[in-house]
Scaffold this motif. Structure first.
Motif, mmCIF file in Angstrom:
data_model
loop_
_atom_site.group_PDB
_atom_site.id
_atom_site.type_symbol
_atom_site.label_atom_id
_atom_site.label_comp_id
_atom_site.label_asym_id
_atom_site.label_seq_id
_atom_site.Cartn_x
_atom_site.Cartn_y
_atom_site.Cartn_z
ATOM 1 N N ARG A 43 0.826 -1.207 0.000
ATOM 2 C CA ARG A 43 0.000 0.000 0.000
ATOM 3 C C ARG A 43 0.864 1.261 0.000
ATOM 4 N N SER A 44 1.881 1.291 0.853
ATOM 5 C CA SER A 44 2.752 2.464 0.933
ATOM 6 C C SER A 44 3.486 2.688 -0.381
ATOM 7 N N GLY A 45 4.042 1.619 -0.963
ATOM 8 C CA GLY A 45 4.785 1.757 -2.211
ATOM 9 C C GLY A 45 3.910 2.199 -3.366
ATOM 10 N N LEU A 46 2.725 1.639 -3.450
ATOM 11 C CA LEU A 46 1.807 2.002 -4.529
ATOM 12 C C LEU A 46 1.380 3.462 -4.410
ATOM 13 N N GLU A 47 0.985 3.861 -3.209
ATOM 14 C CA GLU A 47 0.494 5.226 -3.035
ATOM 15 C C GLU A 47 1.603 6.255 -3.222
ATOM 16 N N HIS A 48 2.831 5.917 -2.840
ATOM 17 C CA HIS A 48 3.956 6.825 -3.104
ATOM 18 C C HIS A 48 4.138 7.002 -4.602
ATOM 19 N N TYR A 49 4.056 5.909 -5.339
ATOM 20 C CA TYR A 49 4.199 5.985 -6.796
ATOM 21 C C TYR A 49 3.100 6.842 -7.405
ATOM 22 N N LEU A 50 1.868 6.614 -7.001
ATOM 23 C CA LEU A 50 0.742 7.348 -7.590
ATOM 24 C C LEU A 50 0.851 8.852 -7.324
ATOM 25 N N THR A 51 1.197 9.216 -6.097
ATOM 26 C CA THR A 51 1.243 10.645 -5.752
ATOM 27 C C THR A 51 2.430 11.350 -6.385
ATOM 28 N N THR A 52 3.561 10.648 -6.538
ATOM 29 C CA THR A 52 4.733 11.294 -7.132
ATOM 30 C C THR A 52 4.675 11.329 -8.645
ATOM 31 N N ARG A 53 3.759 10.593 -9.245
ATOM 32 C CA ARG A 53 3.630 10.574 -10.702
ATOM 33 C C ARG A 53 2.407 11.347 -11.187
ATOM 34 N N GLY A 54 1.674 11.951 -10.255
ATOM 35 C CA GLY A 54 0.502 12.725 -10.650
ATOM 36 C C GLY A 54 -0.577 11.886 -11.294
ATOM 37 N N ALA A 55 -0.757 10.662 -10.829
ATOM 38 C CA ALA A 55 -1.757 9.757 -11.400
ATOM 39 C C ALA A 55 -3.167 10.236 -11.065
ATOM 40 N N PRO A 56 -4.161 9.854 -11.867
ATOM 41 C CA PRO A 56 -5.543 10.278 -11.598
ATOM 42 C C PRO A 56 -6.101 9.697 -10.311
ATOM 43 N N MET A 57 -5.479 8.645 -9.768
ATOM 44 C CA MET A 57 -5.857 8.105 -8.469
ATOM 45 C C MET A 57 -4.647 8.182 -7.564
ATOM 46 N N ALA A 58 -4.903 8.426 -6.276
ATOM 47 C CA ALA A 58 -3.786 8.632 -5.364
ATOM 48 C C ALA A 58 -3.723 7.622 -4.228
ATOM 49 N N SER A 59 -4.671 6.700 -4.174
ATOM 50 C CA SER A 59 -4.687 5.773 -3.052
ATOM 51 C C SER A 59 -5.155 4.397 -3.486
ATOM 52 N N LEU A 60 -4.794 3.402 -2.688
ATOM 53 C CA LEU A 60 -5.256 2.042 -2.929
ATOM 54 C C LEU A 60 -6.766 1.972 -2.795
ATOM 55 N N ALA A 61 -7.326 2.721 -1.860
ATOM 56 C CA ALA A 61 -8.783 2.719 -1.672
ATOM 57 C C ALA A 61 -9.495 3.179 -2.944
ATOM 58 N N GLN A 62 -8.963 4.196 -3.605
ATOM 59 C CA GLN A 62 -9.581 4.678 -4.838
ATOM 60 C C GLN A 62 -9.518 3.619 -5.944
ATOM 61 N N ILE A 63 -8.406 2.923 -6.027
ATOM 62 C CA ILE A 63 -8.281 1.862 -7.031
ATOM 63 C C ILE A 63 -9.273 0.742 -6.744
ATOM 64 N N MET A 64 -9.397 0.359 -5.488
ATOM 65 C CA MET A 64 -10.323 -0.700 -5.122
ATOM 66 C C MET A 64 -11.766 -0.292 -5.432
ATOM 67 N N ASP A 65 -12.086 0.961 -5.170
ATOM 68 C CA ASP A 65 -13.432 1.436 -5.475
ATOM 69 C C ASP A 65 -13.695 1.413 -6.979
ATOM 70 N N PHE A 66 -12.699 1.804 -7.764
ATOM 71 C CA PHE A 66 -12.826 1.753 -9.225
ATOM 72 C C PHE A 66 -13.077 0.320 -9.684
ATOM 73 N N ASN A 67 -12.330 -0.620 -9.109
ATOM 74 C CA ASN A 67 -12.504 -2.020 -9.482
ATOM 75 C C ASN A 67 -13.905 -2.519 -9.163
ATOM 76 N N ARG A 68 -14.423 -2.106 -8.008
ATOM 77 C CA ARG A 68 -15.777 -2.536 -7.642
ATOM 78 C C ARG A 68 -16.820 -1.951 -8.581
ATOM 79 N N ARG A 69 -16.625 -0.685 -8.946
ATOM 80 C CA ARG A 69 -17.601 -0.037 -9.837
ATOM 81 C C ARG A 69 -17.520 -0.570 -11.266
ATOM 82 N N HIS A 70 -16.388 -1.176 -11.618
ATOM 83 C CA HIS A 70 -16.220 -1.740 -12.956
ATOM 84 C C HIS A 70 -15.874 -3.224 -12.847
#
Length: 290
Positions: free
Chosen positions: A117-144
């Motif tokens: 979780r820490s490694g993924l979220e660090h990557y997302l925030t330092t790369r300016g990704a449209p999602m910034a947290s594991l929770a957001q990714i999990m929610d996207f997966n559930r919605r799709h």
């Protein structure tokens, strides 16, 4: 993105040991953005290509991790041929005595779910990704779910999401414990007790066919101890099973990359086991693996 920052280290993936040695020489060094490399100053070397010694097995003492065998007859037979090749080249190959084998397995997964979780979220925030947290990714997966989880769920994501931050007081204990079990009491202990240059094991089980209903089988990996300990390992082709490659992994103590290159290169030159990949329509007939 490292799945587990304390257990995953980037290394060269190449067609030959020689290519790996040249790439490693270019990659090695301290990275100010990677705290793991801080200890490399004064220890890492840059002359890896000088260790491409075709006679590197002569006089070597090598320990076999028999605990990593016994699950697949084809893999075991290929491993025995590899051992015979090393002995013919002048190496002394013995069974390694490993009292702590497997004792870090549960802790390894615990550390992975803490650090992912820490490694993924660090990557997302330092790369300016449209999602910034594991929770957001999990929610996207559930919605799709129809697209994202038609064949598998997100169980490991959920385990990682349930862990706390890396500054949680419970986190530091587990990585230290499993590093000692896999490093000090495993990869370090056997070579010291038996005067070994390296340990060897099948890198992994033979490849299996995808099963979209039951999922992948749980298979043992020979390289796990090196990953947990943070020690070097080198995987070299040793044969094939039904047209798919099998590898042998050489593992050593910290900063033993030059010796592993000598051993792996010498074995590669003798075995000549690598075959160029083919683009086949399907696996070889009679594949028993799923």
């Amino acid at each position: 993105i490292p799945i587990s920052s304390s257990q995953d280290t980037a290394g060269p993936m190449t067609r030959s040991v020689a290519d790996a040695a040249f790439l490693l020489a270019a990659m090695v060094g301290r990275d100010e953005n990677d705290r793991v490399t801080a200890n490399s100053v004064g220890r890492a070397v840059f002359d890896y290509p000088l260790h491409l010694n075709a006679s590197g097995l002569r006089g070597a003492r090598i320990g076999v991790l028999r605990q990593k065998m016994g699950n697949d007859a084809a893999v075991d037979a290929t491993m025995e041929r590899a051992i015979a090749t090393m002995r013919h080249a002048g190496a002394i190959v013995v069974d390694a005595q490993i009292p702590t084998e497997g004792q870090w397995d549960a802790g390894e997964m615990d550390v992975l779910t803490w650090e992912f979780r820490s490694g993924l979220e660090h990557y997302l925030t330092t790369r300016g990704a449209p999602m910034a947290s594991l929770a957001q990714i999990m929610d996207f997966n559930r919605r799709h779910a129809g697209d994202e989880m038609s064949y598998f769920g997100q169980d490991l994501f959920e385990q990682a999401a349930a862990k706390g931050p890396l500054n949680d007081p419970h986190y530091p204990e587990t990585p230290t414990t499993i590093r000692k079990l896999a490093g000090d009491q495993h990869i370090d202990a056997a070579p010291q007790a038996q005067q070994l240059d390296a340990l060897i094991a099948p890198a992994a089980a033979a490849a299996w066919k995808a099963d979209m209903t039951n999922g992948d089988p749980r298979v043992a990996s020979g390289y796990g101890a090196a990953a947990v300990a943070g020690y070097p390992s080198l995987t070299v082709p040793m044969g094939e099973e039904q047209g798919l490659p099998l590898g042998i992994v050489f593992m050593g103590t910290a900063w033993s990359e030059p010796r592993l290159i000598e051993l792996g290169y010498a074995f590669e030159q003798l075995s000549k086991a690598r075959k160029p990949p083919q683009f086949l329509a399907t696996a070889a007939a009679g594949s028993k693996k799923r």
